[in-house]
Write a protein that holds these residues in place. Structure first.
Motif, PDB file in Angstrom:
ATOM      1  N   PRO A  63       0.818  -1.222   0.000  1.00  0.00           N
ATOM      2  CA  PRO A  63       0.000   0.000   0.000  1.00  0.00           C
ATOM      3  C   PRO A  63       0.854   1.276   0.000  1.00  0.00           C
ATOM      4  O   PRO A  63       0.470   2.283  -0.598  1.00  0.00           O
ATOM      5  CB  PRO A  63      -0.818  -0.117   1.285  1.00  0.00           C
ATOM      6  CG  PRO A  63      -0.850  -1.573   1.598  1.00  0.00           C
ATOM      7  CD  PRO A  63       0.474  -2.098   1.147  1.00  0.00           C
ATOM      8  N   VAL A  64       2.013   1.212   0.664  1.00  0.00           N
ATOM      9  CA  VAL A  64       2.903   2.378   0.709  1.00  0.00           C
ATOM     10  C   VAL A  64       3.498   2.643  -0.666  1.00  0.00           C
ATOM     11  O   VAL A  64       3.497   3.782  -1.160  1.00  0.00           O
ATOM     12  CB  VAL A  64       4.024   2.163   1.750  1.00  0.00           C
ATOM     13  CG1 VAL A  64       5.008   3.327   1.733  1.00  0.00           C
ATOM     14  CG2 VAL A  64       3.431   1.985   3.145  1.00  0.00           C
ATOM     15  N   ALA A  68       2.934   5.793  -3.392  1.00  0.00           N
ATOM     16  CA  ALA A  68       4.093   6.568  -3.851  1.00  0.00           C
ATOM     17  C   ALA A  68       4.228   6.516  -5.366  1.00  0.00           C
ATOM     18  O   ALA A  68       4.492   7.535  -6.019  1.00  0.00           O
ATOM     19  CB  ALA A  68       5.365   6.037  -3.185  1.00  0.00           C
ATOM     20  N   LEU A  69       4.060   5.332  -5.957  1.00  0.00           N
ATOM     21  CA  LEU A  69       4.161   5.214  -7.407  1.00  0.00           C
ATOM     22  C   LEU A  69       3.036   5.959  -8.111  1.00  0.00           C
ATOM     23  O   LEU A  69       3.246   6.550  -9.180  1.00  0.00           O
ATOM     24  CB  LEU A  69       4.155   3.735  -7.826  1.00  0.00           C
ATOM     25  CG  LEU A  69       5.431   2.934  -7.542  1.00  0.00           C
ATOM     26  CD1 LEU A  69       5.257   1.484  -7.955  1.00  0.00           C
ATOM     27  CD2 LEU A  69       6.634   3.544  -8.256  1.00  0.00           C
ATOM     28  N   LYS A  93      -4.084  -3.265 -10.350  1.00  0.00           N
ATOM     29  CA  LYS A  93      -2.984  -3.687  -9.476  1.00  0.00           C
ATOM     30  C   LYS A  93      -1.788  -2.805  -9.717  1.00  0.00           C
ATOM     31  O   LYS A  93      -1.349  -2.639 -10.855  1.00  0.00           O
ATOM     32  CB  LYS A  93      -2.616  -5.155  -9.745  1.00  0.00           C
ATOM     33  CG  LYS A  93      -1.551  -5.695  -8.796  1.00  0.00           C
ATOM     34  CD  LYS A  93      -1.230  -7.145  -9.104  1.00  0.00           C
ATOM     35  CE  LYS A  93      -0.157  -7.674  -8.147  1.00  0.00           C
ATOM     36  NZ  LYS A  93       0.211  -9.083  -8.452  1.00  0.00           N
ATOM     37  N   ALA A  94      -1.251  -2.251  -8.659  1.00  0.00           N
ATOM     38  CA  ALA A  94      -0.125  -1.323  -8.786  1.00  0.00           C
ATOM     39  C   ALA A  94       1.127  -2.055  -9.243  1.00  0.00           C
ATOM     40  O   ALA A  94       1.335  -3.233  -8.915  1.00  0.00           O
ATOM     41  CB  ALA A  94       0.141  -0.633  -7.453  1.00  0.00           C
ATOM     42  N   PRO A  95       1.996  -1.389 -10.009  1.00  0.00           N
ATOM     43  CA  PRO A  95       3.290  -1.986 -10.377  1.00  0.00           C
ATOM     44  C   PRO A  95       4.159  -2.183  -9.145  1.00  0.00           C
ATOM     45  O   PRO A  95       3.941  -1.575  -8.098  1.00  0.00           O
ATOM     46  CB  PRO A  95       3.898  -0.943 -11.327  1.00  0.00           C
ATOM     47  CG  PRO A  95       2.777  -0.066 -11.751  1.00  0.00           C
ATOM     48  CD  PRO A  95       1.814  -0.057 -10.606  1.00  0.00           C
ATOM     49  N   ARG A  96       5.151  -3.024  -9.298  1.00  0.00           N
ATOM     50  CA  ARG A  96       6.121  -3.263  -8.229  1.00  0.00           C
ATOM     51  C   ARG A  96       7.513  -3.053  -8.806  1.00  0.00           C
ATOM     52  O   ARG A  96       7.828  -3.552  -9.877  1.00  0.00           O
ATOM     53  CB  ARG A  96       5.961  -4.672  -7.659  1.00  0.00           C
ATOM     54  CG  ARG A  96       6.711  -4.916  -6.365  1.00  0.00           C
ATOM     55  CD  ARG A  96       6.416  -6.299  -5.823  1.00  0.00           C
ATOM     56  NE  ARG A  96       5.098  -6.373  -5.195  1.00  0.00           N
ATOM     57  CZ  ARG A  96       4.502  -7.505  -4.823  1.00  0.00           C
ATOM     58  NH1 ARG A  96       5.102  -8.670  -5.067  1.00  0.00           N
ATOM     59  NH2 ARG A  96       3.326  -7.485  -4.251  1.00  0.00           N
ATOM     60  N   GLY A 254       6.635  -1.255   6.976  1.00  0.00           N
ATOM     61  CA  GLY A 254       6.559  -1.195   5.525  1.00  0.00           C
ATOM     62  C   GLY A 254       6.902   0.160   4.950  1.00  0.00           C
ATOM     63  O   GLY A 254       6.561   0.459   3.798  1.00  0.00           O
ATOM     64  N   GLU A 255       7.631   0.980   5.704  1.00  0.00           N
ATOM     65  CA  GLU A 255       7.946   2.341   5.251  1.00  0.00           C
ATOM     66  C   GLU A 255       9.278   2.440   4.519  1.00  0.00           C
ATOM     67  O   GLU A 255       9.651   3.524   4.069  1.00  0.00           O
ATOM     68  CB  GLU A 255       7.959   3.284   6.462  1.00  0.00           C
ATOM     69  CG  GLU A 255       6.603   3.389   7.151  1.00  0.00           C
ATOM     70  CD  GLU A 255       6.673   4.160   8.453  1.00  0.00           C
ATOM     71  OE1 GLU A 255       7.733   4.770   8.723  1.00  0.00           O
ATOM     72  OE2 GLU A 255       5.684   4.155   9.209  1.00  0.00           O
TER      73      GLU A 255
END
Length: 836
Positions: A63-64, A68-69, A93-96, A254-255
């Motif tokens: 989620p962090v 940010a992305l 779904k967000a990229p990684r 997770g930061e």
């Protein structure tokens, strides 16, 4: 910038871990201890998936990084005609993303730090002049050798920013990365400091040996370097463990990204590791390998416990404290193995003196590697039974060396794993491949080739070209994207992430400093970090004002392919500029020095430096519209310590009958008072390249049209920006397949390609000219197709800066840090032998 003293630096930048059962050595020393296992069994698991602990951490981190992305992509695509693709991707779904920090000793550490600063929104100016916010969206950072110095430093200084390190940077105060004194004489003129540090290191090693664990000079190496990376920790981190990262609030919440370091196992009976050696990844949760020779992971906290098939051999007896942070970082950065394997009498003498000083009468199985004993994988059955040998699960000890020794100086393998589901990897290349200490693609080629070996058969990596193509297409001069089209990678084990390749080159600082240079002044450190920022940003976005947008396109690419979304035209132009599309130099058809075919005539011009440039004049049908013809040529001259050459632009306007019009390309280079100096230096190694453009405008009606293009051969000399011909002897095992990979070309006519290039640094450290702002690249053709001369429209002499870093010019830098040739190991030994 604020300059703080050592005590302030330790307090303000470093947030110390709290002592306790899980965050401090149980012996309050470097020595591990035997404790109760609390009923734990099955401390080693089969590979093939990430651990439960990593999966739980990712659930917090995702989620962090997603937020940010999303912020980063919204910003860098705000100039798109339609950037709705960002919303479409994040609704699914967000990229990684991952970052691979290359090795290269302190050179690698500082350049990697600069790249990280360019991606960090905590760096002043990074959003405006760089890739600010991308670092906050990265899930994993891997490090090897010098890259591991960077990763471990920020991890054990509570995820500090590079900017914070810079703000307290000084010489002689033992702050973070105070490299003003060699690790062999850390106190400089303060002999009491040096003597006490060495005494503490020797005592730490003795404590570990007394506790019943094997030691070597690698322990000493790691303990000494800890004072440079973690000066705020007692004895440079001698009482902290790698698994302690789990207890850092920013990690557990997770930061911050997961830090993974890479090391390699020396095969039983061998002296060092090669490309086919098994690699080990060291993450906060586990120690292990994905590779078929082991295919297993063990709990990092209990490393050092005697196990059989993953269970403690002695009932309810486990070891903690073995995974010391300095020991783990040493496993990824150690240079001792290199020194001992050279077979040099002086090297051997130096090692013997080191051994006497730090090990005394302690006996050791191997003096030059990090010794993992007992072997945590002994008795496991997870390895590939079809392998020729299962020796790594039968041996009592594992011997670890720098993970880059086999050729993989960029730690890409952990980020390529399908189990981690990354979409893009930012990869620096600070390798020492050429005699002038620049990369030539060796590391990324090694990783590509390794997937076709038995050891790498469960890996996948995008197609890359051979050495000749790297040199011929100038792929070590500008960023290059590999794996742009996932549909062309389906014959690999799986579709790997897209790789953004960022090779070392000189912008504001001559960054080809030897790996064996162990002292850097503050000014040199700042210069290297700033140059790393500029490498990652194409000179603060002045070479290409759209580069941040192009990185955004690279981040989105895999998700766009998976979801079948329409690809923005702006991304298409970016991929035309930066994607390698499978072209190989040795597969291109050479143009004859004089030929005529279908109305096309060609001529080849060879300049005095031996570089050949081909001009094609093509006669088209009279129905074609005509505009302006641009001729571009590049001339390389050899000048040592002379005035900076100045390019000139010649414009010719022809207003006469087309049959008589002649297109001309003229380049004028002025370099005064340098002929004698060049001769005195044997024609020198200082090459200055400038590009000038000639524009010919023809005004014609109802007549045939002439078009002109200019292409350059790969026959150019090395220049001070790091251009290298590389090696033409090596070729990728899968080169023929590589030609299948192509960028997503759109139809349409070519737009003028306005990416820029830089003049190289002149002799004696003077700054080269920076290129102008770039704009749209060619739409419908790839800038990575041929070794064409740079499409530069103007040359400026200003040095772009940003507010976060002080500008450090590299005038006479060679006198202080040993640029280009650097300190060789032999010179280092000769200079420092008296200390022992």
């Amino acid at each position: 910038m604020t300059q703080l003293q050592a005590i302030v630096a330790a307090a303000s930048v470093l947030s110390l871990l709290s002592p306790g059962a899980d965050a401090w050595s149980p012996t309050n020393s470097y020595a591990p201890a035997k404790v109760s296992c609390d009923g734990k069994t099955g401390l080693t698991r089969k590979g093939g998936s990430i651990s439960d602990a990593e999966a739980s951490w990712l659930a917090k981190r995702d989620p962090v990084t997603s937020a940010a992305l999303k912020t980063f992509l919204d910003r860098v695509t705000s100039n798109f005609a339609d950037n709705s693709i960002v919303e479409q991707i994040f609704s699914q779904k967000a990229p990684r993303a991952g970052y691979a920090a290359c090795g290269g000793g302190y050179r690698g550490m500082l350049l990697d730090a600069g790249t990280a600063a360019a991606m960090d929104d905590r760096t002043p100016g990074a959003n405006e002049h760089g890739l600010g916010g991308l670092l906050q969206g990265i899930s994993y950072i891997t490090g090897v050798s010098g890259g591991a110095f960077y990763t471990s430093t920020v991890a054990y200084n509570n995820w500090t920013s590079v900017q914070e390190i810079i703000d307290q940077m000084n010489d002689g105060d033992h702050s973070i990365w105070d490299l003003s004194q060699s690790p062999l004489n850390p106190g400089g003129g303060d002999s009491d400091y040096t003597n006490q540090l060495f005494a503490d290191v020797k005592q730490s090693i003795q404590d570990k040996a007394d506790a019943g664990f094997k030691v070597s000079l690698a322990d000493a190496y790691g303990l000494i370097t800890g004072y440079y990376m973690y000066p705020g920790l007692a004895q440079g981190g001698a009482m902290y463990q790698w698994s302690d990262i789990q207890n850092v609030d920013k990690f557990s919440n997770g930061e911050m990204p997961m830090i993974i370091e890479v090391t390699a196992i020396v095969p039983p009976g061998a002296t060092t590791a090669g490309l086919d050696a098994t690699t080990i990844e060291l993450n906060p949760f586990e120690f292990g390998s994905w590779e078929p020779s082991i295919n297993a992971f063990t709990d990092m906290k209990y490393l050092g416990t005697e196990l059989n098939n993953g269970d403690p051999v002695n009932s309810d007896e486990c070891v903690v404290g073995f995974d010391n942070v300095n020991f783990i970082t040493s496993a990824s950065t150690d240079v001792i193995n290199y020194i001992t394997t050279q077979g040099n009498a002086m090297y051997n003498s130096m090692v013997a003196q080191f051994q006497q000083k730090f090990l005394g009468n302690i006996t050791t199985d191997r003096v030059d590697t990090n010794i993992i004993s007992p072997n945590p994988f002994k008795g496991t059955t997870f390895y590939d039974s079809s392998s020729e040998s299962n020796e790594l699960v039968e041996t009592d000890d594992l011997f670890l060396v720098d993970g880059g020794y086999g050729g993989q100086v960029i730690p890409l393998t952990p980020l390529m794993r399908q189990e981690r589901d990354l979409d893009v990897v930012i990869a620096t290349d600070n390798s020492y491949d050429t005699t002038e200490i620049w990369p030539n693609g060796h590391s990324i080629i090694s990783t590509y080739e390794r997937q076709f070996m038995d050891i790498g058969k469960t890996d996948a990596f995008p197609y890359v070209p051979d050495y000749e193509t790297f040199a011929g297409l100038g792929l070590t001069e500008t960023p290059t994207f590999f794996g742009c089209d996932g549909s062309n990678l389906t014959d690999l084990a799986y579709v790997p992430p897209l790789v953004v390749y960022l090779p070392n080159r000189a912008y504001s600082y001559q960054s080809n400093i030897s790996t064996y240079t162990f002292t850097y002044t503050k000014e040199a450190r700042l210069g290297m970090i700033q140059n790393g920022f500029e490498i990652a940003t194409r000179n603060n976005l002045t070479d290409d004002s759209e580069f941040a947008s192009c990185i955004g396109c690279a981040v989105m690419r895999r998700k766009q392919e998976q979801l079948g979304l329409e690809w923005p035209s702006e991304c298409d132009r970016c991929f035309q500029r930066y994607c390698w599309n499978g072209t190989l130099v040795n597969n291109t058809t050479p143009i004859s020095s004089s030929a005529s075919n279908n109305g096309t005539s060609t001529t080849t011009t060879t300049t005095t430096d031996g570089a050949s440039y081909v001009t094609e004049l093509t006669t088209l049908s009279s129905s074609e519209d005509f505009s302006t013809i641009h001729f571009e040529t590049s001339t390389t001259i050899t000048c040592d310590e002379c005035e900076q050459p100045q390019p000139t632009v010649t414009t010719t306007t022809i207003e006469e009958d087309c049959s008589d019009s002649q297109a001309q390309a003229t380049t004028t280079i002025e370099c005064e008072e340098c002929e004698e100096e060049a001769k005195a230096n044997g024609n020198g190694n200082h090459y200055t390249t400038y590009t000038s453009m000639t524009t010919t405008t023809e005004v014609c009606e109802e007549c045939e049209e002439a078009q002109a293009t200019a292409t350059g051969s790969a026959n150019t000399n090395e220049n001070s920006n790091g251009s290298s011909s590389g090696s033409s002897s090596g070729s990728s095992n899968g080169s023929s397949n590589g030609s299948n990979e192509s960028s997503n070309n759109s139809n349409g006519s070519s737009n003028n390609s306005n990416g820029s290039s830089n003049g190289s640094n002149g002799s004696n450290g003077s700054n080269g000219s920076n290129g102008s702002n770039g704009s749209n690249g060619s739409n419908g053709s790839s800038s990575k197709v041929s070794s064409s001369v740079p499409t530069i429209l103007q040359v400026t002499t200003s040095t772009p800066t940003y507010s976060g870093f002080s500008v450090v010019q590299n005038v006479n830098a060679a006198n202080t840090v040993g640029i280009t040739t650097g300190l060789t190991v032999l010179a280092m030994i000769t200079a420092l032998m008296g200390l022992f």
